[in-house]
Design an enzyme around this catalytic site. Structure first.
Site, PDB file in Angstrom:
ATOM      1  N   LEU A   1     -20.866  -0.426   7.067  1.00  0.00           N
ATOM      2  CA  LEU A   1     -21.186   1.005   7.041  1.00  0.00           C
ATOM      3  C   LEU A   1     -20.537   1.689   8.230  1.00  0.00           C
ATOM      4  O   LEU A   1     -21.181   2.378   9.010  1.00  0.00           O
ATOM      5  CB  LEU A   1     -22.707   1.202   7.075  1.00  0.00           C
ATOM      6  CG  LEU A   1     -23.475   0.758   5.831  1.00  0.00           C
ATOM      7  CD1 LEU A   1     -24.969   0.756   6.105  1.00  0.00           C
ATOM      8  CD2 LEU A   1     -23.146   1.647   4.631  1.00  0.00           C
TER       9      LEU A   1
ATOM     10  N   LYS B   1       1.827  -2.963  10.866  1.00  0.00           N
ATOM     11  CA  LYS B   1       0.440  -2.949  11.346  1.00  0.00           C
ATOM     12  C   LYS B   1       0.460  -3.487  12.768  1.00  0.00           C
ATOM     13  O   LYS B   1       1.396  -4.196  13.154  1.00  0.00           O
ATOM     14  CB  LYS B   1      -0.423  -3.857  10.459  1.00  0.00           C
ATOM     15  CG  LYS B   1      -1.892  -3.560  10.492  1.00  0.00           C
ATOM     16  CD  LYS B   1      -2.303  -2.523   9.459  1.00  0.00           C
ATOM     17  CE  LYS B   1      -3.774  -2.288   9.430  1.00  0.00           C
ATOM     18  NZ  LYS B   1      -4.171  -1.356   8.393  1.00  0.00           N
TER      19      LYS B   1
ATOM     20  N   LYS C   1       0.836  -1.209   0.000  1.00  0.00           N
ATOM     21  CA  LYS C   1       0.000   0.000   0.000  1.00  0.00           C
ATOM     22  C   LYS C   1       0.871   1.260   0.000  1.00  0.00           C
ATOM     23  O   LYS C   1       0.600   2.214  -0.717  1.00  0.00           O
ATOM     24  CB  LYS C   1      -0.926   0.004   1.215  1.00  0.00           C
ATOM     25  CG  LYS C   1      -2.043   1.009   1.089  1.00  0.00           C
ATOM     26  CD  LYS C   1      -2.946   1.071   2.310  1.00  0.00           C
ATOM     27  CE  LYS C   1      -3.906  -0.066   2.380  1.00  0.00           C
ATOM     28  NZ  LYS C   1      -5.042   0.207   3.300  1.00  0.00           N
TER      29      LYS C   1
ATOM     30  N   ASP D   1     -24.781  -4.254   7.457  1.00  0.00           N
ATOM     31  CA  ASP D   1     -23.829  -4.057   8.558  1.00  0.00           C
ATOM     32  C   ASP D   1     -24.371  -4.823   9.745  1.00  0.00           C
ATOM     33  O   ASP D   1     -25.598  -4.925   9.909  1.00  0.00           O
ATOM     34  CB  ASP D   1     -23.686  -2.557   8.896  1.00  0.00           C
ATOM     35  CG  ASP D   1     -22.459  -2.304   9.774  1.00  0.00           C
ATOM     36  OD1 ASP D   1     -22.423  -2.818  10.904  1.00  0.00           O
ATOM     37  OD2 ASP D   1     -21.543  -1.610   9.322  1.00  0.00           O
TER      38      ASP D   1
ATOM     39  N   ASN E   1      -9.296  -4.164   3.966  1.00  0.00           N
ATOM     40  CA  ASN E   1      -7.955  -4.713   3.733  1.00  0.00           C
ATOM     41  C   ASN E   1      -8.039  -6.221   3.566  1.00  0.00           C
ATOM     42  O   ASN E   1      -8.832  -6.880   4.224  1.00  0.00           O
ATOM     43  CB  ASN E   1      -7.048  -4.388   4.924  1.00  0.00           C
ATOM     44  CG  ASN E   1      -6.578  -2.947   4.906  1.00  0.00           C
ATOM     45  OD1 ASN E   1      -6.096  -2.461   3.886  1.00  0.00           O
ATOM     46  ND2 ASN E   1      -6.717  -2.250   6.022  1.00  0.00           N
TER      47      ASN E   1
END
Ligand SMILES: NC(=O)C1=CN([C@@H]2O[C@H](COP(=O)(O)OP(=O)(O)OC[C@H]3O[C@@H](n4cnc5c(N)ncnc54)[C@H](O)[C@@H]3O)[C@@H](O)[C@H]2O)C=CC1
Ligand SMILES: O=C(O)CCC(=O)C(=O)O
Length: 376
Positions: free
Chosen positions: A187, A86, A74, A209, A272
């Site tokens: 969402l 991360k 990325k 969601d 991701n």
């Protein structure tokens, strides 16, 4: 909290592609975190910190290893001078957060002495890192009142919109989204904003969601705008007949099982690690579904957090985020030309960028100018 101590796994084998993995344990605050540094060729590792109630220690480790590797690509895609990292905090973001926990976490980040910068991800908010910032400067993604760039999901959501337009251009030869249909999973901070953008573009949306309040909120907004938004049960989102699937929740959702159900022309979202296995990219290609590599689509966030370290500037962030559109067109063209998957084409472009920088990193200069702007 679950006992994570009885696992027997070969750590070095698992982290064979990574430079460093740090386990952070602070019994007083209950902090259990793992920081993974994948590759620092481009610069200090950077990546958000995810907080999640992982079912096992191994699930958390696998997640952080995969996510940090994705960050290397990325950062290369976004052309920022940072490497891939991360972190995950094991815990329930709705119950286990305390200022002390995030301060303790900040101390661990600080102990890495500038090798790792972090900010928000799923389950964490900018305000959490205000506590960490008391212990370390290595926070990228502070609220605006702390001279940070503010909410990262704003540029991330714009990046998703530009990506959708790039894909639309490939599919239909224009960017007009009026009447196009989008199935949105998640969402949250990003997905909600993407849904709003799409409604404003005149699109129809199908949304799901696990949090019903947020679904209701977007339906209310669509009614105010006179647009179409339909709530869909969680796993039914995969079989919605639409133009795009827009994953904005968890990773691993594109797999052999879900691909069979898909009735979309393209997948373009912020989540991701959408592909559970890299082979899924080939299955998508064979099925004629255009996959926009997730780490390019979702790079608006890192564009902002890295930019903030040079003093925040929203115009510059937006200009850099717009570059996602062109990069995606380049990826699609390369994939088409070489008859490879879009993820293979994207990985190749990023790998070339990393190798080019590795060559330049060996250039010796006695009074080298600082490459990375570190907050002091
Ligand atoms: N926030 C950012 O700037 C960036 C986020 N991302 C990625 O985008 C994704 C979303 O991030 P955020 O919006 O920040 O996270 P968030 O935590 O604000 O939102 C995630 C939403 O997904 C929902 N969700 C979780 N599991 C679900 C499921 N199985 N089905 C349907 N909904 C589900 C949650 O209830 C929540 O509303 C994550 O994968 C994150 O890593 C990537 C780059 C930057
Ligand atoms: O918020 C950050 O620190 C970087 C963003 C990130 O982790 C991501 O793009 O996945």
């Amino acid at each position: 909290m679950e006992d994570f101590t009885n696992n027997s796994i070969d750590l070095f084998d698992k982290m064979k592609n990574h430079e460093q993995v740090v386990f952070c344990n602070d019994p007083k605050t209950g902090l259990k975190a793992i920081i993974a540094i994948h590759d620092t060729t481009l610069g200090p590792a950077l990546g958000g910190t995810r907080m999640r109630n992982y079912a096992s220690f191994e699930e958390a480790l696998d997640d952080v290893l995969k996510l940090s590797e994705g960050m290397t690509y990325k950062c290369a895609a976004a052309d920022v001078d940072f490497g891939g990292g991360k972190a995950v905090i094991i815990g329930d973001p709705t119950k286990d957060k305390t200022p002390e926990l995030f301060r303790a976490y900040g101390q661990f980040v600080e102990s890495l002495n500038g090798r790792f910068y972090t900010g928000t991800d799923m389950g964490t908010e900018l305000e959490d890192f205000v506590h960490s910032y008391k212990e370390t400067n290595c926070i990228a993604g502070l609220p605006e009142e702390y001279d940070g760039g503010g909410e990262t999901s704003i540029p991330t959501a714009y990046g998703v919109l530009y990506s959708i337009k790039a894909v639309a251009n490939v599919l239909w030869g224009n960017e007009d989204l009026t009447g196009r249909r989008f199935a949105i999973q998640g969402l949250g901070k990003v997905g909600f904003k993407v849904a709003e953008h799409l409604l404003n573009e005149g699109a129809d949306i199908y949304v799901t969601d696990i949090n019903e309040d947020t679904v209701k909120k977007i339906i209310d907004i669509s009614e105010q705008l006179g647009r179409k938004a339909v709530a869909v049960k969680n796993d039914d989102i995969y079989s919605v007949e639409a133009d795009f699937l827009v994953p904005c929740a968890i990773g691993g959702i594109i797999n052999e099982q879900t691909i069979n159900q898909l009735q979309v022309k393209a997948i373009t979202g912020a989540a991701n690690n959408q592909l559970l296995h890299k082979e899924s990219a080939l299955t998508l290609k064979k099925k004629g579904i255009l996959y926009a590599p997730d780490y390019i689509v979702s790079s608006g966030g890192i564009i902002q957090v890295t930019d903030e370290l040079y003093t925040p500037n929203k115009k510059r962030v937006l200009a850099k985020t717009k570059a996602i559109y062109q990069l995606l067109l380049e990826v699609f063209e390369e994939a088409d030309k070489r008859d490879i998957t879009t993820i293979e084409a994207a990985n190749q472009i990023c790998q070339n960028r990393i190798e080019a920088r590795r060559d330049r990193n060996s250039f010796f200069s006695p009074k080298k100018r600082r490459k990375w702007q570190i907050r002091h």
